[in-house]
Design a protein around this motif. Structure first.
Motif, PDB file in Angstrom:
ATOM      1  N   LYS A  38       0.755  -1.282   0.133  1.00  0.00           N
ATOM      2  CA  LYS A  38      -0.066  -0.001   0.098  1.00  0.00           C
ATOM      3  C   LYS A  38       0.836   1.280  -0.039  1.00  0.00           C
ATOM      4  O   LYS A  38       0.422   2.017  -0.747  1.00  0.00           O
ATOM      5  CB  LYS A  38      -1.005  -0.089   1.158  1.00  0.00           C
ATOM      6  CG  LYS A  38      -2.302  -0.918   1.131  1.00  0.00           C
ATOM      7  CD  LYS A  38      -3.144  -0.600   2.245  1.00  0.00           C
ATOM      8  CE  LYS A  38      -4.294  -1.269   2.035  1.00  0.00           C
ATOM      9  NZ  LYS A  38      -5.324  -0.923   3.012  1.00  0.00           N
ATOM     10  N   SER A  39       1.929   1.095   0.702  1.00  0.00           N
ATOM     11  CA  SER A  39       2.722   2.462   0.864  1.00  0.00           C
ATOM     12  C   SER A  39       3.843   2.672  -0.197  1.00  0.00           C
ATOM     13  O   SER A  39       4.179   3.566  -0.717  1.00  0.00           O
ATOM     14  CB  SER A  39       3.546   2.382   2.209  1.00  0.00           C
ATOM     15  OG  SER A  39       2.498   2.493   3.287  1.00  0.00           O
ATOM     16  N   TYR A  40       4.526   1.234  -0.577  1.00  0.00           N
ATOM     17  CA  TYR A  40       5.597   1.131  -1.638  1.00  0.00           C
ATOM     18  C   TYR A  40       5.621   0.596  -2.778  1.00  0.00           C
ATOM     19  O   TYR A  40       6.456   0.474  -3.554  1.00  0.00           O
ATOM     20  CB  TYR A  40       6.661   0.716  -0.727  1.00  0.00           C
ATOM     21  CG  TYR A  40       7.359   1.680   0.460  1.00  0.00           C
ATOM     22  CD1 TYR A  40       7.638   2.757   0.409  1.00  0.00           C
ATOM     23  CD2 TYR A  40       6.957   1.270   1.729  1.00  0.00           C
ATOM     24  CE1 TYR A  40       8.078   3.525   1.449  1.00  0.00           C
ATOM     25  CE2 TYR A  40       7.245   1.936   2.844  1.00  0.00           C
ATOM     26  CZ  TYR A  40       7.874   3.102   2.628  1.00  0.00           C
ATOM     27  OH  TYR A  40       8.081   4.011   3.786  1.00  0.00           O
ATOM     28  N   GLY A  41       4.381   0.035  -2.943  1.00  0.00           N
ATOM     29  CA  GLY A  41       4.002  -0.825  -4.232  1.00  0.00           C
ATOM     30  C   GLY A  41       4.378  -0.412  -5.358  1.00  0.00           C
ATOM     31  O   GLY A  41       4.941  -0.981  -6.267  1.00  0.00           O
ATOM     32  N   ASP A  42       4.060   0.941  -5.584  1.00  0.00           N
ATOM     33  CA  ASP A  42       4.158   1.607  -6.953  1.00  0.00           C
ATOM     34  C   ASP A  42       5.834   1.971  -7.168  1.00  0.00           C
ATOM     35  O   ASP A  42       6.471   1.273  -8.227  1.00  0.00           O
ATOM     36  CB  ASP A  42       3.667   2.846  -7.017  1.00  0.00           C
ATOM     37  CG  ASP A  42       1.983   3.097  -7.096  1.00  0.00           C
ATOM     38  OD1 ASP A  42       1.428   1.683  -7.453  1.00  0.00           O
ATOM     39  OD2 ASP A  42       1.459   3.933  -6.758  1.00  0.00           O
ATOM     40  N   GLN A  43       6.621   2.136  -6.003  1.00  0.00           N
ATOM     41  CA  GLN A  43       7.961   2.333  -6.081  1.00  0.00           C
ATOM     42  C   GLN A  43       8.667   1.054  -6.372  1.00  0.00           C
ATOM     43  O   GLN A  43       9.575   0.905  -7.203  1.00  0.00           O
ATOM     44  CB  GLN A  43       8.533   2.965  -5.068  1.00  0.00           C
ATOM     45  CG  GLN A  43      10.004   2.835  -5.002  1.00  0.00           C
ATOM     46  CD  GLN A  43      10.676   4.176  -5.941  1.00  0.00           C
ATOM     47  OE1 GLN A  43       9.719   4.834  -6.668  1.00  0.00           O
ATOM     48  NE2 GLN A  43      12.018   4.061  -6.209  1.00  0.00           N
ATOM     49  N   ILE A  44       8.256  -0.156  -5.842  1.00  0.00           N
ATOM     50  CA  ILE A  44       8.955  -1.305  -6.147  1.00  0.00           C
ATOM     51  C   ILE A  44       8.588  -1.876  -7.394  1.00  0.00           C
ATOM     52  O   ILE A  44       9.502  -2.178  -8.119  1.00  0.00           O
ATOM     53  CB  ILE A  44       8.276  -2.368  -4.969  1.00  0.00           C
ATOM     54  CG1 ILE A  44       8.359  -1.952  -3.544  1.00  0.00           C
ATOM     55  CG2 ILE A  44       8.590  -3.879  -5.569  1.00  0.00           C
ATOM     56  CD1 ILE A  44       7.737  -3.003  -2.578  1.00  0.00           C
ATOM     57  N   LYS A  45       7.335  -1.587  -7.891  1.00  0.00           N
ATOM     58  CA  LYS A  45       7.050  -2.130  -9.407  1.00  0.00           C
ATOM     59  C   LYS A  45       7.773  -1.111 -10.396  1.00  0.00           C
ATOM     60  O   LYS A  45       8.411  -1.421 -11.247  1.00  0.00           O
ATOM     61  CB  LYS A  45       5.659  -1.787  -9.737  1.00  0.00           C
ATOM     62  CG  LYS A  45       4.788  -2.944  -9.049  1.00  0.00           C
ATOM     63  CD  LYS A  45       3.416  -2.631  -9.349  1.00  0.00           C
ATOM     64  CE  LYS A  45       2.464  -3.800  -8.438  1.00  0.00           C
ATOM     65  NZ  LYS A  45       1.008  -3.717  -8.786  1.00  0.00           N
TER      66      LYS A  45
END
Length: 98
Positions: A38-45
């Motif tokens: 929820k917090s970092y998913g976009d950055q990981i992707k």
């Protein structure tokens, strides 16, 4: 660049990420499992996608199981899995990590 097999890198230990790269047909598809998605998913992707594109892969399926890895670890594991999937581990492409 062609994916010839399934490439896996990383562990399921704390502060690591396990990346599995296999052949895909519809761009880079990422299945992310992470407690911090929820917090970092976009950055990981984004780190996974950017690393694969720098490596030269435009179509791949990625299964990522995150255990709190930093961006530099995510990129390194992604590169290792991609090189294993393309059977190019004998030609390290460390410049991709820059």
């Amino acid at each position: 660049m062609e994916i010839k097999t399934v490439g896996v890198a990383g562990t399921l230990e704390s502060s690591d990420i396990q990346i599995m790269v296999s052949a895909g047909q519809n761009g880079i598809e990422i299945d992310l499992e992470s407690e911090v998605a929820k917090s970092y998913g976009d950055q990981i992707k984004k780190v996974i996608t950017d690393t694969l594109k720098k490596f030269g892969l435009d179509n791949a399926k990625v299964k990522a199981t995150d255990k709190g890895a930093l961006d530099c670890v995510i990129a390194a594991r992604t590169l290792a899995a991609a090189q294993r999937a393309t059977e190019t581990t004998d030609k390290p492409r460390l410049e991709v990590l820059q």
